[in-house]
Design an enzyme around this catalytic site. Structure first.
Site, PDB file in Angstrom:
ATOM      1  N   HIS A 117       2.522  40.386  97.521  1.00  0.00           N
ATOM      2  CA  HIS A 117       2.649  41.120  96.260  1.00  0.00           C
ATOM      3  C   HIS A 117       1.429  40.818  95.400  1.00  0.00           C
ATOM      4  CE1 HIS A 117       3.564  40.426  91.910  1.00  0.00           C
ATOM      5  NE2 HIS A 117       3.936  41.684  91.983  1.00  0.00           N
ATOM      6  N   ASN A 119      -0.328  42.110  91.352  1.00  0.00           N
ATOM      7  CA  ASN A 119      -0.161  42.921  90.149  1.00  0.00           C
ATOM      8  C   ASN A 119      -1.240  42.535  89.151  1.00  0.00           C
ATOM      9  OD1 ASN A 119       1.160  42.708  87.158  1.00  0.00           O
ATOM     10  ND2 ASN A 119       1.799  44.582  88.187  1.00  0.00           N
ATOM     11  N   VAL A 120      -1.877  43.520  88.551  1.00  0.00           N
ATOM     12  CA  VAL A 120      -2.788  43.294  87.427  1.00  0.00           C
ATOM     13  C   VAL A 120      -2.445  44.315  86.354  1.00  0.00           C
ATOM     14  CG1 VAL A 120      -4.722  42.119  88.541  1.00  0.00           C
ATOM     15  CG2 VAL A 120      -4.541  44.598  88.739  1.00  0.00           C
ATOM     16  N   ARG A 271       9.597  55.404  85.738  1.00  0.00           N
ATOM     17  CA  ARG A 271       9.993  56.176  86.910  1.00  0.00           C
ATOM     18  C   ARG A 271      10.649  55.245  87.933  1.00  0.00           C
ATOM     19  NH1 ARG A 271       7.606  58.155  91.737  1.00  0.00           N
ATOM     20  NH2 ARG A 271       8.226  60.310  92.204  1.00  0.00           N
TER      21      ARG A 271
END
Length: 310
Positions: A117, A119-120, A271
């Site tokens: 995983h 994420n930024v 979403r």
């Protein structure tokens, strides 16, 4: 990294510059993962958010190497902060906000390839007559089911090397933060072998904070793809596959119970399909599962606690 930038220019957040970087990063990571898979490419789903903003969700499924890989770019605008944000930052109440980022989760077919995983993200909250409140966050972490110490050392060495230009203490601080964040309290175990995690980063000023976040995003492929290439042809059978699916259940538990990004997305009317793209295509739960003593499956628990890998 140069620290002699004036406070005036160093602290002016430029969200357009950040968004452009995120879009290019999504392109680069998707290209790198598709090349590593060698069979499938990413399907793109462009979407618009009624309250403002939108995104590009890209998903690769049923590849030669990856059972499912999702790489999502999103840009969200809102006129009211969600409860997940104001609970710890009450000063953000009454502000409009913009949030953007790239998040990805990779679920390989072969149980010997770790799930991963990354994420930024960038967040800015504004209010008329007040200075903007902004910060960067992100990181990457590795979740093996059949760990190899050389893979873990490569992963953490890549993390340590990218942190080095930003300060001697950065790797250890953000490594420890990762161990603390990706911790399943109800299981008393970490989700995997960690990596980097940081949030609320703004005290370095905009340019240095942005540069660090860029470095984290840009080093993901260098950290992960060599492990994929090394393990993708390892033979496995039904036993390993069943254990992989069982351990994927822990991934689901963390994302639905603890993950701030999941909560933020759902609370801001994001979403749903894109928010939950991190879920594995298949997972299983088994009541009171006990791995055979001294088995490879039992030894996994030795890795699921904070420790030094370098």
């Amino acid at each position: 990294m140069k620290d002699n930038i004036s406070k005036t220019t160093n602290n002016i957040p430029d969200i357009k510059q950040v968004i452009n970087f995120f879009k290019q990063l999504q392109d680069n990571i998707c290209n790198g993962l598709a090349q590593a898979d060698g069979q499938q490419t990413f399907f793109e789903d462009n979407w618009q958010r009624e309250q403002g903003g939108g995104g590009r969700t890209r998903v690769l499924t049923n590849g030669a190497v990856f059972e499912q890989a999702g790489v999502n770019f999103s840009y969200v605008i809102g006129d009211k902060m969600p409860a997940s944000a104001t609970a710890h930052r009450p000063e953000l109440q009454g502000r409009t906000f913009q949030a953007c980022g790239v998040s990805l989760v990779i679920h390989p077919k072969n149980p010997y390839i770790p799930t991963s995983h990354a994420n930024v993200r960038f967040f800015i909250a504004e209010k008329e007559g007040a200075d903007p409140v902004w910060w960067f966050g992100g990181g990457f972490d590795l979740t093996p089911f059949y760990p190899f110490i050389e893979d873990i050392k490569h992963w953490h060495q890549t993390a340590a090397d990218l942190c080095q230009p930003f300060g001697e203490e950065v790797y250890q601080q953000h490594k420890d933060w990762c161990d603390q964040y990706f911790y399943l309290k109800h299981r008393d175990e970490t989700r995997g072998v960690g990596g980097l995690f940081f949030d609320d980063l703004n005290d370095w000023g905009f340019e240095k904070s942005f540069a660090y976040m860029q470095a984290v995003g840009e080093h993901f492929l260098a950290a992960y793809v060599p492990i994929v290439n090394k393990r993708k042809n390892t033979p496995y059978g039904e036993r390993e596959r069943n254990f992989q699916l069982y351990r994927r259940g822990r991934y689901v538990e963390f994302n639905l119970v603890y993950d701030r990004g999941t909560l933020f997305g759902l609370q801001t009317g994001g979403r749903t399909e894109s928010i939950l793209m991190s879920m594995p295509p298949l997972a299983r739960w088994e009541y009171d599962f006990q791995a055979p003593e001294n088995s490879a499956e039992a030894k996994l628990l030795d890795y699921l606690k904070p420790q030094s890998w370098l």
